[in-house]
Write an enzyme that holds these catalytic residues in place. Structure first.
Site, PDB file in Angstrom:
ATOM      1  N   ALA A 183       0.865  -1.176   0.000  1.00 13.77           N
ATOM      2  CA  ALA A 183       0.000   0.000   0.000  1.00 13.77           C
ATOM      3  C   ALA A 183       0.903   1.228   0.000  1.00 13.77           C
ATOM      4  O   ALA A 183       2.072   1.154   0.408  1.00 13.77           O
ATOM      5  CB  ALA A 183      -0.886  -0.023   1.230  1.00 13.77           C
TER       6      ALA A 183
ATOM      7  N   GLU B  25      -0.485  -9.369  -0.476  1.00 12.18           N
ATOM      8  CA  GLU B  25      -1.910  -9.629  -0.200  1.00 12.18           C
ATOM      9  C   GLU B  25      -2.728  -9.688  -1.496  1.00 12.18           C
ATOM     10  O   GLU B  25      -3.666 -10.478  -1.606  1.00 12.18           O
ATOM     11  CB  GLU B  25      -2.454  -8.544   0.740  1.00 12.18           C
ATOM     12  CG  GLU B  25      -1.791  -8.621   2.108  1.00 12.18           C
ATOM     13  CD  GLU B  25      -2.231  -7.516   3.042  1.00 12.18           C
ATOM     14  OE1 GLU B  25      -1.827  -6.351   2.809  1.00 12.18           O
ATOM     15  OE2 GLU B  25      -2.974  -7.780   3.979  1.00 12.18           O
TER      16      GLU B  25
ATOM     17  N   GLU C 176       4.989  -4.953   7.022  1.00  9.89           N
ATOM     18  CA  GLU C 176       4.206  -3.929   7.709  1.00  9.89           C
ATOM     19  C   GLU C 176       4.695  -3.644   9.130  1.00  9.89           C
ATOM     20  O   GLU C 176       4.666  -2.508   9.599  1.00  9.89           O
ATOM     21  CB  GLU C 176       2.716  -4.335   7.772  1.00  9.89           C
ATOM     22  CG  GLU C 176       1.981  -4.228   6.454  1.00  9.89           C
ATOM     23  CD  GLU C 176       1.994  -5.505   5.626  1.00  9.89           C
ATOM     24  OE1 GLU C 176       2.871  -6.370   5.851  1.00  9.89           O
ATOM     25  OE2 GLU C 176       1.136  -5.631   4.743  1.00  9.89           O
TER      26      GLU C 176
HETATM   27  C1  HXC Z   1       4.967   4.381  -1.438  1.00  4.81           C
HETATM   28  C2  HXC Z   1       6.840   3.430  -2.329  1.00  4.81           C
HETATM   29  C3  HXC Z   1       6.509   2.185  -1.761  1.00  4.81           C
HETATM   30  C4  HXC Z   1       5.309   2.090  -1.011  1.00  4.81           C
HETATM   31  C5  HXC Z   1       8.352   1.975  -2.821  1.00  4.81           C
HETATM   32  N1  HXC Z   1       7.985   3.257  -2.971  1.00  4.81           N
HETATM   33  N2  HXC Z   1       7.480   1.306  -2.089  1.00  4.81           N
HETATM   34  N3  HXC Z   1       6.064   4.508  -2.161  1.00  4.81           N
HETATM   35  N4  HXC Z   1       4.577   3.215  -0.858  1.00  4.81           N
HETATM   36  N5  HXC Z   1       4.888   0.938  -0.462  1.00  4.81           N
HETATM   37  C6  HXC Z   1       8.693   4.321  -3.697  1.00  4.81           C
HETATM   38  C7  HXC Z   1       9.892   4.830  -2.926  1.00  4.81           C
HETATM   39  O1  HXC Z   1       9.500   5.781  -1.969  1.00  4.81           O
HETATM   40  C8  HXC Z   1      10.716   5.429  -4.036  1.00  4.81           C
HETATM   41  O2  HXC Z   1      10.170   6.696  -4.377  1.00  4.81           O
HETATM   42  C9  HXC Z   1      10.448   4.511  -5.223  1.00  4.81           C
HETATM   43  O3  HXC Z   1       9.223   3.812  -4.914  1.00  4.81           O
HETATM   44  C10 HXC Z   1      11.535   3.469  -5.400  1.00  4.81           C
HETATM   45  O4  HXC Z   1      11.713   2.800  -4.171  1.00  4.81           O
HETATM   46  P1  HXC Z   1      13.142   2.672  -3.434  1.00  4.81           P
HETATM   47  O5  HXC Z   1      12.865   2.430  -2.015  1.00  4.81           O
HETATM   48  O6  HXC Z   1      14.016   3.825  -3.792  1.00  4.81           O
HETATM   49  O7  HXC Z   1      13.709   1.358  -4.135  1.00  4.81           O
HETATM   50  P2  HXC Z   1      14.727   0.292  -3.526  1.00  4.81           P
HETATM   51  O8  HXC Z   1      15.801   0.958  -2.740  1.00  4.81           O
HETATM   52  O9  HXC Z   1      15.131  -0.580  -4.646  1.00  4.81           O
HETATM   53  O10 HXC Z   1      13.838  -0.564  -2.496  1.00  4.81           O
HETATM   54  C11 HXC Z   1      12.765  -1.337  -2.978  1.00  4.81           C
HETATM   55  C12 HXC Z   1      11.895  -1.760  -1.756  1.00  4.81           C
HETATM   56  C13 HXC Z   1      11.524  -0.502  -0.942  1.00  4.81           C
HETATM   57  C14 HXC Z   1      12.671  -2.755  -0.907  1.00  4.81           C
HETATM   58  C15 HXC Z   1      10.653  -2.471  -2.329  1.00  4.81           C
HETATM   59  O11 HXC Z   1      10.959   0.452  -1.837  1.00  4.81           O
HETATM   60  C16 HXC Z   1      10.534  -0.760   0.149  1.00  4.81           C
HETATM   61  O12 HXC Z   1      10.875  -1.306   1.204  1.00  4.81           O
HETATM   62  N6  HXC Z   1       9.289  -0.336  -0.064  1.00  4.81           N
HETATM   63  C17 HXC Z   1       8.255  -0.404   0.968  1.00  4.81           C
HETATM   64  C18 HXC Z   1       7.780  -1.836   1.137  1.00  4.81           C
HETATM   65  C19 HXC Z   1       6.741  -1.917   2.234  1.00  4.81           C
HETATM   66  O13 HXC Z   1       7.009  -1.607   3.404  1.00  4.81           O
HETATM   67  N7  HXC Z   1       5.542  -2.327   1.868  1.00  4.81           N
HETATM   68  C20 HXC Z   1       4.420  -2.492   2.821  1.00  4.81           C
HETATM   69  C21 HXC Z   1       3.624  -1.205   2.875  1.00  4.81           C
HETATM   70  S1  HXC Z   1       2.364  -1.307   4.071  1.00  4.81           S
HETATM   71  P3  HXC Z   1      11.120   7.969  -4.661  1.00  4.81           P
HETATM   72  O14 HXC Z   1      10.130   9.076  -4.875  1.00  4.81           O
HETATM   73  O15 HXC Z   1      11.989   8.121  -3.474  1.00  4.81           O
HETATM   74  O16 HXC Z   1      11.855   7.573  -5.903  1.00  4.81           O
HETATM   75  C22 HXC Z   1       1.137  -2.178   3.333  1.00  4.81           C
HETATM   76  C23 HXC Z   1      -0.140  -2.334   4.147  1.00  4.81           C
HETATM   77  C24 HXC Z   1      -1.267  -2.944   3.353  1.00  4.81           C
HETATM   78  O17 HXC Z   1       1.255  -2.655   2.253  1.00  4.81           O
HETATM   79  C25 HXC Z   1      -2.590  -2.855   4.089  1.00  4.81           C
HETATM   80  C26 HXC Z   1      -3.189  -1.511   4.136  1.00  4.81           C
HETATM   81  C27 HXC Z   1      -4.574  -1.458   4.759  1.00  4.81           C
END
Ligand code: HXC
Length: 260
Positions: free
Chosen positions: A66, A114, A134
């Site tokens: 998300a 998910e 998360e």
């Molecule tokens: C918003 C995101 C994002 C996310 C990546 N980006 N994941 N933006 N939400 N979930 C964006 C980054 O901010 C970045 O933007 C660009 O995408 C590239 O990501 P990087 O982090 O620079 O890439 P990298 O270093 O290769 O790392 C990849 C990654 C990392 C390991 C996938 O992006 C990451 O950990 N993302 C978050 C994963 C996460 O925690 N997901 C769970 C979310 S909570 P910029 O603008 O800086 O280029 C969830 C809850 C669901 O899903 C239920 C809700 C009710």
């Protein structure tokens, strides 16, 4: 319909739907989820379509979760609405009379994992990564992941993923039965299409009954499931395709299903 965050292509009785926000690694914001709901509704109502492949645009991510920048300032009420929106959309995939295949091309994290779990079948590229990170953000999965993951991989493995936030690779995902198979990355879509085409040769009403019967098993005790199966099994005999399937077998030819 033109979508801001989705690309949909049609290929006979298949649809290929890609989440298209590659700059944010296809993170699911409200707009994308809302578009996904409209697209799933449209596909579910489309009589030509039997199977839908869901994947992510770009090489890096299926869906990296998300959208964290959108969730950051949510209060309790908004967070609940967001979670329920995800549940509604993903339930429509799970309850659809079409077969949904997740073709996981890269990161499938949080809400991305998910989304894949809500699909009926999952194929992973060798480079795919799965995880429920998360807990590192101070939240738990909220698009059905705690429920579906526990049913698919079992409680201990589900809890390990949810509590450690560690990513697993595609090979480990197969071992956990989180995905059906792993394929070479550049073969992902063609393998997903080939699986979808195999299914699409069968009868539409029977595909749908098969999915409904297996889904029922995960939600109900065995005795209820057996009764339910007997009802669905017998309803096959009200279709033209049951007549055709059995007639074709006896005549030693391939069945020509009419999807009726
Ligand atoms: C918003 C995101 C994002 C996310 C990546 N980006 N994941 N933006 N939400 N979930 C964006 C980054 O901010 C970045 O933007 C660009 O995408 C590239 O990501 P990087 O982090 O620079 O890439 P990298 O270093 O290769 O790392 C990849 C990654 C990392 C390991 C996938 O992006 C990451 O950990 N993302 C978050 C994963 C996460 O925690 N997901 C769970 C979310 S909570 P910029 O603008 O800086 O280029 C969830 C809850 C669901 O899903 C239920 C809700 C009710």
């Amino acid at each position: 319909m033109n979508y801001n965050n989705l690309n949909i292509k049609f290929d006979g009785s298949l649809a290929i739907l890609k989440i298209n926000r590659p700059k944010a690694l296809n993170a699911l914001n409200k707009e994308t989820l809302t578009e996904l709901e409209i697209a799933v509704d449209d596909l579910n109502n489309n009589k030509e379509i039997k199977a839908v492949i869901i994947s992510g645009e770009g090489k890096k991510a299926f869906v990296a979760g998300a959208d964290i920048s959108e969730m950051k300032d949510m209060n309790v009420k908004k967070a609940k609405e967001f979670s329920l929106l995800g549940h509604r959309v993903f339930n429509k995939i799970e309850e659809s009379n079409k077969i949904f295949i997740a073709a996981v091309n890269g990161y499938a994290l949080g809400g991305g994992c998910e989304l894949a779990l809500a699909c009926d079948l999952r194929i992973a590229a060798e480079t795919a990564k799965f995880g429920q990170p998360e807990i590192n953000l101070g939240i738990i999965p909220g698009f059905g992941g705690t429920q579906r993951l526990a049913k698919i991989v079992g409680k201990p493995q589900a809890l390990e993923l949810v509590l450690t936030a560690e990513n697993i690779d595609a090979q480990k995902a197969v071992e956990l039965k989180l995905v059906n198979r792993v394929v070479e990355t550049d073969q992902l879509i063609s393998e997903a299409k080939s699986l979808a085409q195999t299914i699409a040769q069968k009868s539409a009403p029977i595909i749908s009954l098969a999915k409904e019967a297996v889904n029922f098993a995960l939600e109900h005790p065995a005795a209820e499931g057996s009764k339910y199966e007997a009802n669905l099994f017998s309803s096959c005999f009200s279709t033209l395709d049951q007549e055709e399937g059995m007639q074709a077998f006896l005549e030693k030819r391939k069945a020509e299903f009419k999807n009726e």
